[in-house]
Structure formats: structure tokens, C-alpha cells
Design a protein around this motif. Structure first.
Motif, PDB file in Angstrom:
ATOM      1  N   ALA A   1      -7.700  -4.876   1.554  1.00  0.00           N
ATOM      2  CA  ALA A   1      -7.736  -3.407   1.458  1.00  0.00           C
ATOM      3  C   ALA A   1      -8.809  -2.841   2.376  1.00  0.00           C
ATOM      4  O   ALA A   1      -8.586  -1.833   3.066  1.00  0.00           O
ATOM      5  CB  ALA A   1      -7.997  -2.985   0.009  1.00  0.00           C
ATOM      6  N   ALA A   2      -9.976  -3.498   2.402  1.00  0.00           N
ATOM      7  CA  ALA A   2     -11.094  -3.028   3.235  1.00  0.00           C
ATOM      8  C   ALA A   2     -10.729  -3.044   4.719  1.00  0.00           C
ATOM      9  O   ALA A   2     -11.019  -2.084   5.445  1.00  0.00           O
ATOM     10  CB  ALA A   2     -12.325  -3.903   2.993  1.00  0.00           C
TER      11      ALA A   2
ATOM     12  N   ALA B   1       2.245  -5.026  -2.955  1.00  0.00           N
ATOM     13  CA  ALA B   1       1.147  -4.910  -1.990  1.00  0.00           C
ATOM     14  C   ALA B   1       1.449  -5.736  -0.738  1.00  0.00           C
ATOM     15  O   ALA B   1       1.312  -5.263   0.393  1.00  0.00           O
ATOM     16  CB  ALA B   1      -0.162  -5.372  -2.622  1.00  0.00           C
ATOM     17  N   LEU B   2       1.880  -6.977  -0.948  1.00  0.00           N
ATOM     18  CA  LEU B   2       2.182  -7.878   0.176  1.00  0.00           C
ATOM     19  C   LEU B   2       3.377  -7.360   0.985  1.00  0.00           C
ATOM     20  O   LEU B   2       3.370  -7.401   2.221  1.00  0.00           O
ATOM     21  CB  LEU B   2       2.468  -9.283  -0.353  1.00  0.00           C
ATOM     22  CG  LEU B   2       1.280  -9.961  -1.053  1.00  0.00           C
ATOM     23  CD1 LEU B   2       1.733 -11.170  -1.862  1.00  0.00           C
ATOM     24  CD2 LEU B   2       0.212 -10.382  -0.045  1.00  0.00           C
ATOM     25  N   ALA B   3       4.397  -6.849   0.274  1.00  0.00           N
ATOM     26  CA  ALA B   3       5.589  -6.328   0.962  1.00  0.00           C
ATOM     27  C   ALA B   3       5.272  -5.050   1.743  1.00  0.00           C
ATOM     28  O   ALA B   3       5.775  -4.854   2.854  1.00  0.00           O
ATOM     29  CB  ALA B   3       6.704  -6.060  -0.054  1.00  0.00           C
ATOM     30  N   TYR B   4       4.425  -4.192   1.177  1.00  0.00           N
ATOM     31  CA  TYR B   4       4.008  -2.988   1.914  1.00  0.00           C
ATOM     32  C   TYR B   4       3.330  -3.377   3.227  1.00  0.00           C
ATOM     33  O   TYR B   4       3.576  -2.769   4.270  1.00  0.00           O
ATOM     34  CB  TYR B   4       3.039  -2.154   1.076  1.00  0.00           C
ATOM     35  CG  TYR B   4       3.675  -1.258   0.040  1.00  0.00           C
ATOM     36  CD1 TYR B   4       4.728  -0.409   0.375  1.00  0.00           C
ATOM     37  CD2 TYR B   4       3.198  -1.234  -1.272  1.00  0.00           C
ATOM     38  CE1 TYR B   4       5.310   0.427  -0.576  1.00  0.00           C
ATOM     39  CE2 TYR B   4       3.773  -0.398  -2.235  1.00  0.00           C
ATOM     40  CZ  TYR B   4       4.826   0.425  -1.875  1.00  0.00           C
ATOM     41  OH  TYR B   4       5.383   1.249  -2.817  1.00  0.00           O
ATOM     42  N   GLU B   5       2.452  -4.389   3.154  1.00  0.00           N
ATOM     43  CA  GLU B   5       1.747  -4.793   4.376  1.00  0.00           C
ATOM     44  C   GLU B   5       2.715  -5.381   5.398  1.00  0.00           C
ATOM     45  O   GLU B   5       2.639  -5.068   6.582  1.00  0.00           O
ATOM     46  CB  GLU B   5       0.625  -5.798   4.051  1.00  0.00           C
ATOM     47  CG  GLU B   5      -0.236  -6.083   5.258  1.00  0.00           C
ATOM     48  CD  GLU B   5      -1.565  -6.749   4.939  1.00  0.00           C
ATOM     49  OE1 GLU B   5      -2.383  -6.837   5.864  1.00  0.00           O
ATOM     50  OE2 GLU B   5      -1.781  -7.190   3.807  1.00  0.00           O
TER      51      GLU B   5
ATOM     52  N   GLU C   1      -3.690   0.668  -1.218  1.00  0.00           N
ATOM     53  CA  GLU C   1      -3.733   1.247  -2.573  1.00  0.00           C
ATOM     54  C   GLU C   1      -3.281   0.226  -3.610  1.00  0.00           C
ATOM     55  O   GLU C   1      -3.884   0.105  -4.681  1.00  0.00           O
ATOM     56  CB  GLU C   1      -2.844   2.497  -2.642  1.00  0.00           C
ATOM     57  CG  GLU C   1      -3.472   3.719  -1.981  1.00  0.00           C
ATOM     58  CD  GLU C   1      -2.458   4.836  -1.735  1.00  0.00           C
ATOM     59  OE1 GLU C   1      -1.359   4.790  -2.319  1.00  0.00           O
ATOM     60  OE2 GLU C   1      -2.785   5.748  -0.945  1.00  0.00           O
ATOM     61  N   ALA C   2      -2.223  -0.513  -3.294  1.00  0.00           N
ATOM     62  CA  ALA C   2      -1.704  -1.518  -4.233  1.00  0.00           C
ATOM     63  C   ALA C   2      -2.694  -2.686  -4.384  1.00  0.00           C
ATOM     64  O   ALA C   2      -2.909  -3.172  -5.497  1.00  0.00           O
ATOM     65  CB  ALA C   2      -0.341  -2.021  -3.767  1.00  0.00           C
ATOM     66  N   TYR C   3      -3.288  -3.133  -3.276  1.00  0.00           N
ATOM     67  CA  TYR C   3      -4.300  -4.205  -3.354  1.00  0.00           C
ATOM     68  C   TYR C   3      -5.465  -3.776  -4.258  1.00  0.00           C
ATOM     69  O   TYR C   3      -5.917  -4.531  -5.112  1.00  0.00           O
ATOM     70  CB  TYR C   3      -4.848  -4.523  -1.961  1.00  0.00           C
ATOM     71  CG  TYR C   3      -3.968  -5.384  -1.097  1.00  0.00           C
ATOM     72  CD1 TYR C   3      -3.359  -6.530  -1.590  1.00  0.00           C
ATOM     73  CD2 TYR C   3      -3.759  -5.065   0.256  1.00  0.00           C
ATOM     74  CE1 TYR C   3      -2.558  -7.338  -0.781  1.00  0.00           C
ATOM     75  CE2 TYR C   3      -2.953  -5.849   1.073  1.00  0.00           C
ATOM     76  CZ  TYR C   3      -2.353  -6.981   0.543  1.00  0.00           C
ATOM     77  OH  TYR C   3      -1.571  -7.774   1.351  1.00  0.00           O
TER      78      TYR C   3
ATOM     79  N   VAL D   1      10.163  -1.667 -12.104  1.00  0.00           N
ATOM     80  CA  VAL D   1       9.402  -2.507 -13.050  1.00  0.00           C
ATOM     81  C   VAL D   1       8.063  -1.846 -13.364  1.00  0.00           C
ATOM     82  O   VAL D   1       7.635  -1.773 -14.523  1.00  0.00           O
ATOM     83  CB  VAL D   1       9.165  -3.930 -12.484  1.00  0.00           C
ATOM     84  CG1 VAL D   1       8.335  -4.773 -13.452  1.00  0.00           C
ATOM     85  CG2 VAL D   1      10.491  -4.618 -12.178  1.00  0.00           C
ATOM     86  N   LEU D   2       7.399  -1.338 -12.336  1.00  0.00           N
ATOM     87  CA  LEU D   2       6.065  -0.747 -12.501  1.00  0.00           C
ATOM     88  C   LEU D   2       6.090   0.529 -13.340  1.00  0.00           C
ATOM     89  O   LEU D   2       5.066   0.921 -13.910  1.00  0.00           O
ATOM     90  CB  LEU D   2       5.437  -0.471 -11.125  1.00  0.00           C
ATOM     91  CG  LEU D   2       5.022  -1.728 -10.343  1.00  0.00           C
ATOM     92  CD1 LEU D   2       4.719  -1.397  -8.895  1.00  0.00           C
ATOM     93  CD2 LEU D   2       3.821  -2.389 -11.005  1.00  0.00           C
TER      94      LEU D   2
END
Length: 231
Positions: A105-106, A69-73, A83-85, A49-50
Motif C-alpha cells: 500500500a505504501a 487487493a491482489l486482483a486490483y493491483e 485501500e484494500a491492502y 461476498v464483501l
């Protein structure tokens, strides 16, 4: 059931890549894979999609980046998550979740010792967040400067935190003690003594108001002052 739907959408998208429905099929496949608990497959479909360049898919791309982002985490791919966040937050500055994404991210960046990136994202969180507890970011930023050995900068940020509207009384007492300790390490004895005295005074004031916090920091401050008297 969800896994079957995910596969059906995936098959359609792969067999019909030029179809107007291919991107939405990839998105639906990703969502269903995620709901079925197959995050690796979900991330793969979100990635498709991206890669779309069609403007009409901007909404799906926005959601895909957020869910990626949530799935990567969740899958322990922390740098990819950070990176996604950051990308999501930069692309969607007005989004209500943007401040929290900068914070997430921080925290990740700090955890892998990428201190410059962590400081940048904490600052963006602080600038954009309307949360009452956002001032805790100042404390965390001070901690990074302390870990870097930049004691003067760390003390400056702890002082900013102390002067902020933070309601974290335990954190405030600890930060006052930190400023005292940092001044002591920098050889600024009289300044350190002032802050140790302030640690005791503020802790007493909070206790009188029903917030019995920072007892060990006040006790340590008292010891330091007495010890110095008999040195």
C-alpha cells in the motif's frame, strides 16, 4: 472448464440471493473466474461476498478482501488495491501477510504522491514486520521527506537508517552521502564535510571486508572535499 464453473456458481447466487449457500457460491464463482483469468468478473463476485453481513461468512469475506487487493493491483487499479491492502491489514493485525500488505500500500501511495498515507503505511510495515530487510522502509520514508523539501527530517531518517541493523551496505554508503548532501543544501558546511568524510571512510571499510559498494558516492565525496579546499 473453470469459466463454466464460475458461471454456474454465479447463476446460483443470483437466482437464490436468500439461500444460505448464496455467499459461498459467489465466492466460488469469484475464485473460478480469477483462475480463468477473468479478473473483472472475479472482482464483481468478491464484492458480493464483501457485502454480506452474516457472521458465518467472515472467513470468506477475509479471503475475498485479500484476493480483491491482489486482483486490483494486477488490473492496474492501484488506489483500489492500496485501500484494500490497508483495510485487510487493519482488520487482520496478526495475519502473517499484514506487514507486506502495508508495504504494498505504501509503495502505491508513494507512486501517486499521497505522501502522508505512504509514510503511515511504511511506519506500520516497520512496526509489524520481522523481516531482516525491513529497515529499508526507513530509507524510503527519508526519501519522501526529501521529496517534500523537509531536508532536516529527511536527514534524521537517513541517520536512523544508517544506525539500523540493515545489511544493505550499498544503501548505507548512499544514505551517508545523502546526509552530507542534505546538510550542504541546508548551509551546514562543517556538518556536511563530516558526513562526506564519513562516506569515504565507511566505503573503504566495507571494501576492505569484501563489499566493494558505493564507489561513486565515495568519489563524489572526495571531489566535494577537495573542491571546497581550493574554493
Amino acid at each position: 472448464f473453470r469459466s463454466g464453473s464460475a458461471k454456474a456458481y454465479e447463476n446460483f447466487a443470483l437466482k437464490n440471493p436468500m439461500s444460505e449457500l448464496a455467499v459461498s457460491a459467489s465466492y466460488n464463482s469469484a475464485v473460478n473466474y480469477e483462475r480463468a483469468g477473468n479478473l473483472a468478473k472475479a472482482l464483481g463476485m468478491y464484492a458480493i461476498v464483501l457485502r454480506s453481513n452474516d457472521k458465518k461468512n467472515e472467513g470468506l469475506k477475509k479471503d475475498s478482501l485479500k484476493f480483491s487487493a491482489l486482483a486490483y493491483e494486477k488490473t492496474g487499479q492501484y488506489l483500489s488495491a492500496a485501500e484494500a491492502y490497508e483495510k485487510y491489514a487493519a482488520q487482520n493485525p496478526k495475519d502473517s501477510q499484514t506487514p507486506d500488505f502495508y508495504f504494498s500500500a505504501a509503495v502505491i501511495r508513494e507512486g501517486v504522491f499521497q505522501y502522508s498515507s505512504a509514510l503511515s503505511s511504511y511506519q506500520k510495515y516497520l512496526d509489524k514486520s520481522g523481516r531482516k530487510d525491513r529497515w529499508e522502509a526507513l530509507y524510503l520514508m527519508a526519501g519522501i521527506w526529501e521529496k517534500r523539501g523537509k531536508l532536516s527530517k529527511a536527514a534524521e531518517l537517513y541517520e536512523k537508517y544508517i544506525m539500523s541493523p540493515s545489511q544493505n551496505f550499498a544503501g548505507i554508503v548512499e544514505a551517508i552521502h545523502k546526509v552530507a548532501s542534505l546538510n550542504e543544501k541546508m548551509g551546514r558546511t562543517s556538518k556536511a564535510n563530516e558526513w562526506y568524510t564519513k562516506t569515504i571512510r565507511v566505503q573503504k571499510r566495507f571494501k576492505a571486508r569484501g563489499n566493494d559498494v558505493g564507489v561513486r558516492f565515495a568519489a563524489d565525496a572526495q571531489f566535494k572535499l577537495i573542491y571546497k579546499t581550493y574554493e
